[in-house]
Design a protein around this motif. Structure first.
Motif, PDB file in Angstrom:
ATOM      1  N   VAL A  27     -17.847   5.654  -7.121  1.00  0.00           N
ATOM      2  CA  VAL A  27     -16.488   5.812  -7.651  1.00  0.00           C
ATOM      3  C   VAL A  27     -15.507   5.424  -6.551  1.00  0.00           C
ATOM      4  N   ARG A  28     -14.661   4.455  -6.846  1.00  0.00           N
ATOM      5  CA  ARG A  28     -13.717   3.954  -5.839  1.00  0.00           C
ATOM      6  C   ARG A  28     -12.354   4.627  -5.957  1.00  0.00           C
ATOM      7  N   LEU A  29     -11.675   4.791  -4.846  1.00  0.00           N
ATOM      8  CA  LEU A  29     -10.297   5.277  -4.866  1.00  0.00           C
ATOM      9  C   LEU A  29      -9.373   4.062  -4.944  1.00  0.00           C
ATOM     10  N   VAL A  30      -8.403   4.133  -5.834  1.00  0.00           N
ATOM     11  CA  VAL A  30      -7.552   2.975  -6.118  1.00  0.00           C
ATOM     12  C   VAL A  30      -6.115   3.269  -5.698  1.00  0.00           C
ATOM     13  N   ASN A  31      -5.566   2.406  -4.880  1.00  0.00           N
ATOM     14  CA  ASN A  31      -4.175   2.597  -4.453  1.00  0.00           C
ATOM     15  C   ASN A  31      -3.229   2.164  -5.567  1.00  0.00           C
ATOM     16  N   PRO A  32      -2.281   3.033  -5.969  1.00  0.00           N
ATOM     17  CA  PRO A  32      -1.391   2.685  -7.084  1.00  0.00           C
ATOM     18  C   PRO A  32      -0.461   1.505  -6.762  1.00  0.00           C
ATOM     19  N   GLY A  33      -0.299   1.175  -5.483  1.00  0.00           N
ATOM     20  CA  GLY A  33       0.591   0.069  -5.110  1.00  0.00           C
ATOM     21  C   GLY A  33      -0.093  -1.298  -5.153  1.00  0.00           C
ATOM     22  N   LEU A  34      -1.426  -1.307  -5.281  1.00  0.00           N
ATOM     23  CA  LEU A  34      -2.163  -2.584  -5.239  1.00  0.00           C
ATOM     24  C   LEU A  34      -2.647  -2.963  -6.638  1.00  0.00           C
ATOM     25  N   ASP A  35      -3.053  -4.207  -6.780  1.00  0.00           N
ATOM     26  CA  ASP A  35      -3.619  -4.722  -8.024  1.00  0.00           C
ATOM     27  C   ASP A  35      -4.735  -3.799  -8.524  1.00  0.00           C
ATOM     28  N   GLN A  36      -4.573  -3.223  -9.706  1.00  0.00           N
ATOM     29  CA  GLN A  36      -5.510  -2.211 -10.203  1.00  0.00           C
ATOM     30  C   GLN A  36      -6.889  -2.798 -10.505  1.00  0.00           C
ATOM     31  N   GLN A  37      -6.937  -4.109 -10.803  1.00  0.00           N
ATOM     32  CA  GLN A  37      -8.220  -4.754 -11.100  1.00  0.00           C
ATOM     33  C   GLN A  37      -9.120  -4.768  -9.866  1.00  0.00           C
ATOM     34  N   GLN A  38      -8.483  -4.931  -8.709  1.00  0.00           N
ATOM     35  CA  GLN A  38      -9.244  -5.030  -7.466  1.00  0.00           C
ATOM     36  C   GLN A  38      -9.846  -3.688  -7.068  1.00  0.00           C
ATOM     37  N   ALA A  39      -9.132  -2.598  -7.403  1.00  0.00           N
ATOM     38  CA  ALA A  39      -9.611  -1.240  -7.133  1.00  0.00           C
ATOM     39  C   ALA A  39      -9.920  -0.997  -5.658  1.00  0.00           C
ATOM     40  N   VAL A  42       0.855  -1.197   0.000  1.00  0.00           N
ATOM     41  CA  VAL A  42       0.000   0.000   0.000  1.00  0.00           C
ATOM     42  C   VAL A  42       0.885   1.240   0.000  1.00  0.00           C
ATOM     43  N   GLU A  43       0.621   2.174  -0.896  1.00  0.00           N
ATOM     44  CA  GLU A  43       1.439   3.391  -0.985  1.00  0.00           C
ATOM     45  C   GLU A  43       0.689   4.587  -0.409  1.00  0.00           C
ATOM     46  N   PRO A  44       1.439   5.524   0.188  1.00  0.00           N
ATOM     47  CA  PRO A  44       0.784   6.777   0.571  1.00  0.00           C
ATOM     48  C   PRO A  44       0.205   7.402  -0.697  1.00  0.00           C
ATOM     49  N   CYS A  45      -0.972   7.953  -0.620  1.00  0.00           N
ATOM     50  CA  CYS A  45      -1.584   8.496  -1.841  1.00  0.00           C
ATOM     51  C   CYS A  45      -2.636   9.527  -1.441  1.00  0.00           C
ATOM     52  N   LEU A  46      -2.777  10.564  -2.263  1.00  0.00           N
ATOM     53  CA  LEU A  46      -3.803  11.586  -2.024  1.00  0.00           C
ATOM     54  C   LEU A  46      -4.664  11.729  -3.272  1.00  0.00           C
ATOM     55  N   TRP A  47      -5.957  11.790  -3.060  1.00  0.00           N
ATOM     56  CA  TRP A  47      -6.906  11.966  -4.168  1.00  0.00           C
ATOM     57  C   TRP A  47      -7.562  13.331  -3.996  1.00  0.00           C
ATOM     58  N   LYS A  48      -7.573  14.135  -5.071  1.00  0.00           N
ATOM     59  CA  LYS A  48      -8.170  15.465  -5.011  1.00  0.00           C
ATOM     60  C   LYS A  48      -9.682  15.391  -5.197  1.00  0.00           C
ATOM     61  N   TRP A  49     -10.403  16.217  -4.454  1.00  0.00           N
ATOM     62  CA  TRP A  49     -11.862  16.218  -4.530  1.00  0.00           C
ATOM     63  C   TRP A  49     -12.343  16.555  -5.942  1.00  0.00           C
ATOM     64  N   SER A  97      -8.965  13.133  -0.046  1.00  0.00           N
ATOM     65  CA  SER A  97      -8.816  11.922   0.764  1.00  0.00           C
ATOM     66  C   SER A  97      -7.373  11.451   0.645  1.00  0.00           C
ATOM     67  N   PHE A  98      -6.872  10.789   1.682  1.00  0.00           N
ATOM     68  CA  PHE A  98      -5.505  10.255   1.592  1.00  0.00           C
ATOM     69  C   PHE A  98      -5.344   9.047   2.498  1.00  0.00           C
ATOM     70  N   VAL A  99      -4.291   8.275   2.190  1.00  0.00           N
ATOM     71  CA  VAL A  99      -4.022   7.037   2.918  1.00  0.00           C
ATOM     72  C   VAL A  99      -2.666   7.127   3.607  1.00  0.00           C
ATOM     73  N   VAL A 100      -2.636   6.758   4.889  1.00  0.00           N
ATOM     74  CA  VAL A 100      -1.371   6.574   5.608  1.00  0.00           C
ATOM     75  C   VAL A 100      -1.192   5.068   5.821  1.00  0.00           C
ATOM     76  N   PRO A 101      -0.289   4.432   5.035  1.00  0.00           N
ATOM     77  CA  PRO A 101      -0.128   2.982   5.158  1.00  0.00           C
ATOM     78  C   PRO A 101       0.558   2.606   6.473  1.00  0.00           C
ATOM     79  N   LEU A 102       0.369   1.378   6.873  1.00  0.00           N
ATOM     80  CA  LEU A 102       0.932   0.861   8.126  1.00  0.00           C
ATOM     81  C   LEU A 102       2.439   1.104   8.225  1.00  0.00           C
TER      82      LEU A 102
END
Ligand code: GTQ
Length: 343
Positions: free
Chosen positions: A72-84, A41-48, A302-307
């Motif tokens: 509409v789902r937010l997709v982490n660039p570090g994970l399998d893109q199909q899974q979204a 999982v990568e840190p990532c930010l999605w703009k509104w 929105s943004f993700v802080v991975p473990l």
């Protein structure tokens, strides 16, 4: 001759074992396990603006007759893109229901929650309880609760969906059932349930469920919190967790939701933990430093802080509070004795 035979015998052993669905530990070499948890999982930010544009366009081309939900789902660039998915455990998406529309009733093993962003007066029905939505409300649909969304108001409704879908999928437990009608019959309102909750706590009677946290109560609790001496958390500012009012436990079995207020110019201290957190900016603007990078955010992002990623938050406004809504997989890690924190 002898040495060649021994090299050959390892590869022959591996090959013969593979044919019988066996594998030797020696194939991993001497490197061993990593010294700390690793994640894709990568840190990532999605703009509104990007999310909102996609939702509005989806509103023009996707009907609720052809897609069970307009999401509409937010997709982490570090994970399998199909899974979204946004993280390996939790998913975040945004849902748009236009005036007059209904998203049909169903239930599933993934637990879900809604945090309302825009609109007023549409409702989600959860196991017969009508939850009329206003911005800032949190509505829970725990595992296998029936839910449908109806917009009988004149305004478009937008909200954030959080689900433990990736986790439930990793456990091979995904299933869904459709309700016999598009909408469930309404048996009670959130107001009635909240009135009963007060009485039930006094009488020691347990209500089965609690689904709806109104923003007016959350906001009032936040304002009480900022007035209490010593309430500021050094890593999270003024943090309010949504707890189950009946058990005192986490928001749901697998997901902990929270809101946190960062006063103008506030900066928190750096820490890291083994839970992964998805944030949504409800009010204000600021930044979150994750490892070496700073992610600037404003309302709607929105943004993700991975473990195990070190992070801290900054409110970059000199006059306005910032309010972040968040959801984390901490209850799962705690239940499995895998929760750790370092600062
Ligand atoms: O509104 O029931 O984002 O079933 C994904 C799956 C929302 C919903 C999502 C769902 C829903």
């Amino acid at each position: 001759m002898k040495q060649a035979a021994s090299v050959d015998s390892v590869s022959r052993l591996d090959r013969d074992m593979a044919e019988k669905n066996l594998s030797g530990y020696w194939r991993l070499g001497m490197e061993g396990l990593p010294p700390h948890p690793m994640t894709a999982v990568e840190p990532c930010l999605w703009k509104w603006t990007d999310v909102y544009d996609s939702l509005v366009r989806a509103g023009e081309v996707i009907s609720l007759e052809n897609s069970e939900r307009r999401v509409v789902r937010l997709v982490n660039p570090g994970l399998d893109q199909q899974q979204a998915f946004a993280t390996h455990t939790l998913q975040i998406s945004f849902q748009y229901v236009k005036p007059g529309e209904n998203a049909r009733a169903h239930r599933h093993t993934p637990a879900a929650l809604r945090f309302v962003l825009q609109g007023k007066g549409a409702y989600t029905t959860v196991n017969g309880q009508q939850c009329v939505m206003e911005p800032g409300d949190l509505i829970l649909t725990p595992k296998l609760t029936w839910h449908d969304h109806s917009n009988d108001s004149k305004e478009p409704m937008l909200w954030l969906d959080g689900l433990d879908f990736p986790l439930v999928q990793a456990l091979h437990q995904v299933m869904q059932e459709r309700y016999s009608d598009r909408r469930q019959p309404i048996e009670k309102s959130s107001e009635e349930v909240m009135d009963k909750l007060g009485a039930s706590l006094r009488h020691g009677v347990r209500l089965a469920d609690f689904f709806h946290y109104k923003w007016r109560d959350t906001e009032e609790a936040l304002h009480e919190l900022i007035k209490s001496p010593g309430a500021r958390d050094r890593f999270d500012g003024y943090l309010l967790e949504y707890r189950n009012p009946l058990s005192g436990g986490p928001t749901m079995t697998t997901i902990q939701c929270a809101v946190q207020l960062l006063p103008a110019n506030d900066e928190t201290e750096t820490h890291r933990h083994t839970s992964t957190v998805i944030y949504h900016v409800f009010r204000g603007k600021g930044a979150t430093q994750i490892g070496e990078r700073r992610y600037d955010w404003e309302q709607g992002d929105s943004f993700v802080v991975p473990l195990w990623h070190v992070h801290r938050h900054l409110n970059r406004s000199s006059s306005e509070d910032a309010i972040l809504f968040s959801m984390s997989d901490a209850p799962v890690l705690k239940a499995l004795d895998l929760y750790r924190e370092e600062f």
